[in-house]
Structures are given as structure tokens and as C-alpha cells.
Design a protein around this motif. Structure first.
Motif, PDB file in Angstrom:
ATOM      1  N   GLN A   1       0.673  -1.075   0.477  1.00 34.15           N
ATOM      2  CA  GLN A   1      -0.035  -0.190   0.304  1.00 34.15           C
ATOM      3  C   GLN A   1       0.666   1.167   0.040  1.00 34.15           C
ATOM      4  O   GLN A   1       0.330   2.140  -0.718  1.00 34.15           O
ATOM      5  CB  GLN A   1      -0.964   0.068   1.623  1.00 34.15           C
ATOM      6  CG  GLN A   1      -1.735   1.267   1.333  1.00 34.15           C
ATOM      7  CD  GLN A   1      -2.988   1.373   0.010  1.00 34.15           C
ATOM      8  OE1 GLN A   1      -3.013   0.361  -0.346  1.00 34.15           O
ATOM      9  NE2 GLN A   1      -3.010   1.966  -0.018  1.00 34.15           N
ATOM     10  N   THR A   2       1.654   1.046   0.379  1.00 37.09           N
ATOM     11  CA  THR A   2       3.050   2.557   1.201  1.00 37.09           C
ATOM     12  C   THR A   2       3.315   2.561  -0.153  1.00 37.09           C
ATOM     13  O   THR A   2       3.489   4.002  -0.890  1.00 37.09           O
ATOM     14  CB  THR A   2       3.814   2.165   1.810  1.00 37.09           C
ATOM     15  OG1 THR A   2       3.041   2.119   3.412  1.00 37.09           O
ATOM     16  CG2 THR A   2       4.928   3.460   1.921  1.00 37.09           C
ATOM     17  N   THR A   3       4.099   1.856  -1.605  1.00 32.08           N
ATOM     18  CA  THR A   3       4.468   2.008  -2.349  1.00 32.08           C
ATOM     19  C   THR A   3       3.426   2.218  -3.501  1.00 32.08           C
ATOM     20  O   THR A   3       3.738   2.942  -4.564  1.00 32.08           O
ATOM     21  CB  THR A   3       4.870   0.266  -3.094  1.00 32.08           C
ATOM     22  OG1 THR A   3       6.106  -0.118  -1.726  1.00 32.08           O
ATOM     23  CG2 THR A   3       5.564   0.051  -4.530  1.00 32.08           C
ATOM     24  N   ALA A   4       2.573   1.690  -3.096  1.00 30.93           N
ATOM     25  CA  ALA A   4       1.204   2.603  -4.277  1.00 30.93           C
ATOM     26  C   ALA A   4       1.189   4.263  -4.348  1.00 30.93           C
ATOM     27  O   ALA A   4       1.454   4.666  -5.683  1.00 30.93           O
ATOM     28  CB  ALA A   4       0.272   1.926  -4.020  1.00 30.93           C
ATOM     29  N   GLU A   5       0.948   4.244  -2.736  1.00 31.36           N
ATOM     30  CA  GLU A   5       1.144   5.566  -2.324  1.00 31.36           C
ATOM     31  C   GLU A   5       1.741   6.830  -3.201  1.00 31.36           C
ATOM     32  O   GLU A   5       1.845   7.675  -3.775  1.00 31.36           O
ATOM     33  CB  GLU A   5       0.969   5.834  -0.781  1.00 31.36           C
ATOM     34  CG  GLU A   5      -0.988   5.113  -0.536  1.00 31.36           C
ATOM     35  CD  GLU A   5      -0.886   5.465   1.197  1.00 31.36           C
ATOM     36  OE1 GLU A   5      -0.258   6.566   1.256  1.00 31.36           O
ATOM     37  OE2 GLU A   5      -2.000   4.953   1.579  1.00 31.36           O
ATOM     38  N   ILE A   6       2.774   5.819  -2.709  1.00 33.02           N
ATOM     39  CA  ILE A   6       4.353   7.001  -2.967  1.00 33.02           C
ATOM     40  C   ILE A   6       4.733   7.155  -4.577  1.00 33.02           C
ATOM     41  O   ILE A   6       4.854   7.745  -5.547  1.00 33.02           O
ATOM     42  CB  ILE A   6       5.624   6.061  -2.445  1.00 33.02           C
ATOM     43  CG1 ILE A   6       5.507   6.651  -1.012  1.00 33.02           C
ATOM     44  CG2 ILE A   6       6.926   6.524  -2.851  1.00 33.02           C
ATOM     45  CD1 ILE A   6       6.586   5.669  -0.403  1.00 33.02           C
ATOM     46  N   THR A   7       4.727   5.906  -5.197  1.00 39.09           N
ATOM     47  CA  THR A   7       4.184   5.425  -6.466  1.00 39.09           C
ATOM     48  C   THR A   7       2.799   6.637  -7.258  1.00 39.09           C
ATOM     49  O   THR A   7       3.558   7.323  -8.162  1.00 39.09           O
ATOM     50  CB  THR A   7       3.684   4.211  -7.228  1.00 39.09           C
ATOM     51  OG1 THR A   7       5.464   3.072  -6.832  1.00 39.09           O
ATOM     52  CG2 THR A   7       4.069   4.228  -8.856  1.00 39.09           C
ATOM     53  N   PHE A   8       2.430   7.016  -6.731  1.00 35.57           N
ATOM     54  CA  PHE A   8       1.137   7.742  -7.366  1.00 35.57           C
ATOM     55  C   PHE A   8       1.940   9.325  -7.029  1.00 35.57           C
ATOM     56  O   PHE A   8       1.783   9.476  -8.095  1.00 35.57           O
ATOM     57  CB  PHE A   8      -0.457   7.810  -6.117  1.00 35.57           C
ATOM     58  CG  PHE A   8      -1.081   6.680  -6.846  1.00 35.57           C
ATOM     59  CD1 PHE A   8      -0.630   5.828  -7.958  1.00 35.57           C
ATOM     60  CD2 PHE A   8      -1.970   5.942  -5.887  1.00 35.57           C
ATOM     61  CE1 PHE A   8      -2.031   4.847  -8.085  1.00 35.57           C
ATOM     62  CE2 PHE A   8      -3.010   4.592  -5.947  1.00 35.57           C
ATOM     63  CZ  PHE A   8      -2.367   4.036  -7.586  1.00 35.57           C
ATOM     64  N   LEU A   9       2.003   9.084  -5.753  1.00 36.58           N
ATOM     65  CA  LEU A   9       2.928  10.698  -5.996  1.00 36.58           C
ATOM     66  C   LEU A   9       4.325  10.908  -6.914  1.00 36.58           C
ATOM     67  O   LEU A   9       4.565  12.134  -6.841  1.00 36.58           O
ATOM     68  CB  LEU A   9       3.520  10.671  -4.559  1.00 36.58           C
ATOM     69  CG  LEU A   9       2.208  10.871  -3.826  1.00 36.58           C
ATOM     70  CD1 LEU A   9       3.291  10.412  -1.938  1.00 36.58           C
ATOM     71  CD2 LEU A   9       1.780  11.833  -3.499  1.00 36.58           C
ATOM     72  N   LEU A  10       5.148   9.859  -6.966  1.00 34.79           N
ATOM     73  CA  LEU A  10       6.243  10.147  -7.669  1.00 34.79           C
ATOM     74  C   LEU A  10       5.752  10.405  -9.108  1.00 34.79           C
ATOM     75  O   LEU A  10       5.928  11.051  -9.444  1.00 34.79           O
ATOM     76  CB  LEU A  10       7.809   9.151  -8.037  1.00 34.79           C
ATOM     77  CG  LEU A  10       7.701   8.828  -6.297  1.00 34.79           C
ATOM     78  CD1 LEU A  10       8.483   7.524  -6.870  1.00 34.79           C
ATOM     79  CD2 LEU A  10       8.566  10.259  -5.857  1.00 34.79           C
ATOM     80  N   GLU A  11       5.063   9.926 -10.056  1.00 36.19           N
ATOM     81  CA  GLU A  11       4.663   9.498 -11.341  1.00 36.19           C
ATOM     82  C   GLU A  11       3.407  11.162 -10.938  1.00 36.19           C
ATOM     83  O   GLU A  11       3.668  11.264 -12.464  1.00 36.19           O
ATOM     84  CB  GLU A  11       3.694   8.479 -11.624  1.00 36.19           C
ATOM     85  CG  GLU A  11       5.039   7.483 -11.841  1.00 36.19           C
ATOM     86  CD  GLU A  11       4.253   6.361 -12.336  1.00 36.19           C
ATOM     87  OE1 GLU A  11       3.306   5.869 -13.294  1.00 36.19           O
ATOM     88  OE2 GLU A  11       4.998   5.174 -12.562  1.00 36.19           O
ATOM     89  N   GLY A  12       2.294  10.907 -10.623  1.00 33.79           N
ATOM     90  CA  GLY A  12       1.575  12.390 -10.056  1.00 33.79           C
ATOM     91  C   GLY A  12       2.072  13.798 -10.557  1.00 33.79           C
ATOM     92  O   GLY A  12       1.804  14.581 -10.862  1.00 33.79           O
ATOM     93  N   ALA A  13       3.246  13.540  -9.449  1.00 35.67           N
ATOM     94  CA  ALA A  13       4.709  14.857  -9.714  1.00 35.67           C
ATOM     95  C   ALA A  13       4.989  15.065 -10.998  1.00 35.67           C
ATOM     96  O   ALA A  13       4.833  16.405 -11.721  1.00 35.67           O
ATOM     97  CB  ALA A  13       5.703  14.919  -8.550  1.00 35.67           C
ATOM     98  N   GLN A  14       5.624  14.375 -11.403  1.00 38.51           N
ATOM     99  CA  GLN A  14       5.916  14.375 -13.366  1.00 38.51           C
ATOM    100  C   GLN A  14       4.917  14.917 -14.073  1.00 38.51           C
ATOM    101  O   GLN A  14       5.198  15.597 -14.880  1.00 38.51           O
ATOM    102  CB  GLN A  14       6.400  12.718 -13.817  1.00 38.51           C
ATOM    103  CG  GLN A  14       7.542  12.497 -12.427  1.00 38.51           C
ATOM    104  CD  GLN A  14       8.229  11.289 -13.186  1.00 38.51           C
ATOM    105  OE1 GLN A  14       8.642  10.864 -13.855  1.00 38.51           O
ATOM    106  NE2 GLN A  14       8.237   9.852 -12.290  1.00 38.51           N
ATOM    107  N   VAL A  15       3.752  14.590 -13.892  1.00 35.44           N
ATOM    108  CA  VAL A  15       3.005  15.101 -15.326  1.00 35.44           C
ATOM    109  C   VAL A  15       2.143  16.014 -14.725  1.00 35.44           C
ATOM    110  O   VAL A  15       2.003  16.837 -15.497  1.00 35.44           O
ATOM    111  CB  VAL A  15       1.645  13.702 -14.747  1.00 35.44           C
ATOM    112  CG1 VAL A  15       0.094  14.113 -15.613  1.00 35.44           C
ATOM    113  CG2 VAL A  15       1.429  12.310 -15.152  1.00 35.44           C
ATOM    114  N   SER A  16       1.818  16.795 -13.200  1.00 44.03           N
ATOM    115  CA  SER A  16       1.604  17.649 -13.024  1.00 44.03           C
ATOM    116  C   SER A  16       2.255  18.768 -13.309  1.00 44.03           C
ATOM    117  O   SER A  16       2.197  19.990 -13.377  1.00 44.03           O
ATOM    118  CB  SER A  16       1.317  17.793 -11.707  1.00 44.03           C
ATOM    119  OG  SER A  16       0.196  17.244 -11.346  1.00 44.03           O
TER     120      SER A  16
END
Length: 206
Positions: free
Chosen positions: A157-172
Motif C-alpha cells: 500500500q505504501t509503495t502504491a501511494e508513493i508511486t502515485f505521488l512520484l508519477e503524479g508529480a511528473q505529470v503535474s
């Protein structure tokens, strides 16, 4: 080929295969995979189409090799943070977030090469898309191992959250929707780690 001053160009000094890959990277990043033809790559690399096909069987093979090199750079980031913070998985995770945050200024100009490439490669059987999917799976496994090593109660779950953050930061960053994305990314990743570490399950696990 020489410059107008009669001196050898910088491109011509590189080995042919490296020239081709450098040219392909620049063009794929700035113009997209589909819009760039082999002749354009040959012109930028100061070589010929025949020379490109001697090194790469098809354009798809060249695209896959370019992405394979990029994936290796990202995996090297995992290696670096593990070496810099031995037996300190929390610091390793924050080091990865810092690596992404520091690369965001480049993303703002060109976008994430993996995200951009996936948008252009809908065919799941394309060799370049397979490179990306294998890279992402390997990255996920390594991040799960770091989260488990940090004693977090739910590493997946933590990996999923961090992955969303890392990839979301790039898209944003790419679309300009969020300011100070790098600073915000580091703050939120740290908050995720703190929340997981101090959750009831996390406390019980220590």
C-alpha cells in the motif's frame, strides 16, 4: 563532417552507435516517437539510414534501446540511494523522492519519457512498451522491499501511494498545474512514511 570553422563537430567525435542514440533521444523527447523518422535521426547523428540499420534492426528496436538506457538510469538511482544510506530504508525512499524532485525541471520542458512513450505506444506487444512495463514492475518490487525494510505495516500500500505521488508529480509538472512540485513531493512522501510508521499496525510491528 566538420563545422564551418573546419574543426570536427562534437557529434562526429562520438562512436556511431552513441551518436545515433543521442540523436534519437533528443528527437524523441522533443518531437515524439511517431513524428520522428529514421532519416531525421540520421541527419541529426551525422550518419546515414543504412548505418542506423546496421546497429538497430528497426526503428522500434532503436526506441526500445533508448528506453532501456533510460530505465537503467532510474535503476541506478536505486543503487545509489542504497549505497548512500545502507541499512536505512526510510532514507533510501526519501532519496528516491529527492531524485525525482530534482529531475522535475527537465520534466517541465520535455515531459516524462516513459509517460510520453506509453501515450504513443498503445500496442502492449510493442518491444518498447514491454521495456517500460518491465522497468515499472522492477521499480515497484524494489520500492516494496525498501518499505518492508523500513518496518512499514503494509509495504504494498505504501509503495502504491508513493508511486502515485512520484508519477503524479511528473505529470503535474509537465502540465504546469502545480507550483513548487518538487518541494511538495518531498513533504508529502515524508508524511506518508510518518503516517504508515505510526499507524496502529506499524507501532505493533516494531
Amino acid at each position: 563532417m566538420t563545422t564551418t570553422a573546419g574543426r570536427p563537430s562534437r557529434v562526429a567525435k562520438l562512436p556511431p552507435r552513441e551518436r545515433i542514440l543521442d540523436a534519437a533521444e533528443e528527437l524523441f523527447q522533443s518531437e515524439g516517437i511517431r513524428r520522428v523518422g529514421v532519416q531525421a535521426i540520421a541527419d541529426r547523428a551525422e550518419t546515414t539510414k543504412a548505418a542506423i540499420y546496421r546497429h538497430f534492426e528497426t526503428k522500434d528496436t532503436l526506441v526500445a534501446e533508448w528506453l532501456r538506457i533510460l530505465a537503467a538510469d532510474y535503476q541506478a538511482a536505486f543503487d545509489r540511494v542504497e549505497a548512500e544510506h545502507p541499512d536505512r530504508p526510510r532514507e533510501q525512499i526519501l532519496g528516491l523522492a529527492r531524485f525525482i524532485a530534482e529531475g522535475l525541471p527537465t520534466i517541465s520542458h520535455r515531459g516524462c519519457p516513459f509517460i510520453n512513450s506509453l501515450a504513443e505506444l498503445p500496442d502492449r506487444s510493442h518491444p518498447a512498451r514491454q521495456v517500460i512495463e518491465e522497468h515499472k514492475a522492477r521499480q515497484t518490487r524494489r520500492l516494496v522491499a525498501m518499505c518492508a525494510g523500513a518496518g512499514l505495516p503494509d509495504p504494498e500500500q505504501t509503495t502504491a501511494e508513493i508511486t502515485f505521488l512520484l508519477e503524479g508529480a511528473q505529470v503535474s509538472t509537465q502540465n504546469g498545474s502545480i507550483d513548487r512540485a518538487g518541494d511538495r513531493l518531498l513533504t508529502i512522501v515524508e508524511a506518508v512514511l510518518d503516517r504508515q510508521q505510526h499507524s496502529p499496525r506499524g507501532v505493533a510491528a516494531r
